[in-house]
Write an enzyme that holds these catalytic residues in place. Structure first.
Site, mmCIF file in Angstrom:
data_model
loop_
_atom_site.group_PDB
_atom_site.id
_atom_site.type_symbol
_atom_site.label_atom_id
_atom_site.label_comp_id
_atom_site.label_asym_id
_atom_site.label_seq_id
_atom_site.Cartn_x
_atom_site.Cartn_y
_atom_site.Cartn_z
ATOM 1 N N GLY A 21 0.821 -1.199 0.000
ATOM 2 C CA GLY A 21 0.000 0.000 0.000
ATOM 3 C C GLY A 21 0.857 1.252 0.000
ATOM 4 C CB VAL A 23 0.798 4.259 4.533
ATOM 5 C CG1 VAL A 23 1.534 4.508 5.856
ATOM 6 C CG2 VAL A 23 -0.135 5.425 4.241
ATOM 7 C CG LEU A 47 -5.094 -7.004 7.799
ATOM 8 C CD1 LEU A 47 -5.172 -5.538 8.186
ATOM 9 C CD2 LEU A 47 -4.276 -7.773 8.819
ATOM 10 C CE1 TYR A 71 -13.902 -3.527 1.660
ATOM 11 C CE2 TYR A 71 -14.377 -1.211 2.078
ATOM 12 C CZ TYR A 71 -14.650 -2.388 1.412
ATOM 13 O OH TYR A 71 -15.667 -2.429 0.489
ATOM 14 C CB THR A 72 -8.898 2.607 2.038
ATOM 15 O OG1 THR A 72 -8.360 1.974 0.876
ATOM 16 C CG2 THR A 72 -7.943 2.421 3.214
ATOM 17 C CB THR A 111 -9.706 7.730 8.965
ATOM 18 O OG1 THR A 111 -10.300 8.674 8.080
ATOM 19 C CG2 THR A 111 -10.829 6.951 9.633
ATOM 20 C CG ASP A 112 -10.485 12.730 7.940
ATOM 21 O OD1 ASP A 112 -11.515 13.157 7.397
ATOM 22 O OD2 ASP A 112 -9.643 12.055 7.318
ATOM 23 C CE1 TYR A 135 -11.522 3.496 5.825
ATOM 24 C CE2 TYR A 135 -12.096 5.806 6.084
ATOM 25 C CZ TYR A 135 -11.152 4.809 6.035
ATOM 26 O OH TYR A 135 -9.826 5.121 6.215
ATOM 27 C CE LYS A 139 -8.844 3.002 9.791
ATOM 28 N NZ LYS A 139 -7.685 2.082 9.619
#
Length: 307
Positions: A21, A23, A47, A71-72, A111-112, A135, A139
């Site tokens: 990925g 990152v 995962l 999972y994005t 995440t924001d 999502y 998270k």
């Protein structure tokens, strides 16, 4: 009496998930100074498969687990909530349980989108979470599973991540700007585009400080949630304008129009927060780390272009 310095992170085996990925790719390069990096992609450790995750961690027995995998697919998550929950909530909980069993440290990225996007003030770590979509909820569940496991952990919430690899807004815009004379871009969602390389380098800096017996972070028990995003703020439209102004297009290319629109004119399956600003003061106060301004980061990303 001054407490004796601790050294919780000697040279360790580091388990890195999501190694292919955007990152994870950068983390492979920045974490090498801290120990042996065992970098696994989704083919080596999926995962979504809980038993395989637990078995893999036990086989490797790492001292540090770094988990950028997630999972994005924000919109697709609305129709695949079980898969999003398995990857973003269940798996981090398992990683945390295994970290606790091994007395290891878990580094996890969030995440924001755990916030509802109200107001215009940058979100602090202790602000109430209220995700707007599947999502974000998955998270947030992952964060809570990690905290419940009781392991040493660093949870880094970030926003609008991009890089020279993978699937992200930068790469999409660079392609579409070459294909279309006009693009309509949302202008009422505000946040900070964050370069994945800056995330990876800041992570390595924080871990290096924890490993140092003389650092304040080592002696302060710095575990918990931190916001880690590039400084400054803009809209998606502003981000697109910066890409267009900084990118090196062919000499014959004529820049197209970038039309600002409200979110209501660009409906998506998943609702997005309007305010994605993150207050990163805690990161600076604890580790002395503040990521550079997003425009400077973008310019560097386009200059290096994956190098």
């Amino acid at each position: 009496m001054t407490a004796a310095p601790r050294s919780p992170l000697p040279a360790h085996r580091i388990l890195l998930t999501g190694a292919r990925g955007q990152v994870g790719w950068e983390l492979r390069r920045t974490l090498g100074c801290l120990g042996e990096v065992v970098a696994l992609d989704s083919r080596a450790m999926n995962l979504a498969h809980a038993d395989a995750v637990r078995r893999t961690v036990r086989d490797i027995a790492p001292g540090i687990i770094v988990n950028p995998a997630a999972y994005t697919a924000v919109d697709k998550a609305e129709s695949e909530p079980e898969l999003a929950h398995a990857v973003n909530a269940v798996a981090p909980g398992i990683l945390a349980e295994e970290a606790a069993r091994l007395s290891a440290l878990l580094v996890h990225y969030s995440t924001d989108y755990v916030f509802n996007g109200s107001g215009s003030t940058p979100w602090k770590e202790d602000a109430a979470c209220d995700p707007l979509n599947v999502y974000g909820a998955s998270k947030l569940a992952g964060e809570r599973a990690i905290q419940a496991a009781g392991c040493r952990h660093l949870i880094f919430r970030t926003s609008w991540v991009y890089g020279a690899r993978g699937s992200n807004f930068l790469l999409t815009m660079r392609r579409l700007m070459r294909e279309r004379p006009e693009l309509k871009i949302v202008a009422d969602q505000i946040g900070a585009p964050t370069w994945c390389r800056d995330l990876a380098e800041a992570t390595a800096q924080a871990l290096s400080q924890i490993a140092s017996p003389m650092s304040a972070a080592n002696q302060a028990e710095p575990w918990g949630v931190y916001h880690m995003a590039n400084a400054g703020e803009t809209s998606w439209h502003g981000f697109a304008e910066a890409i267009q102004s900084l990118d090196e297009f062919d000499e014959t290319w004529v820049p197209g129009r970038l039309v600002p629109i409200p979110s209501t004119e660009y409906p998506t399956p998943a609702k997005r927060p309007l305010n994605s600003r993150l207050n990163s003061d805690k990161l600076e106060q604890t580790f002395g780390i503040r990521l550079q301004d997003w425009r400077a980061a973008l310019a560097l990303c386009l200059e290096t272009d994956g190098k």
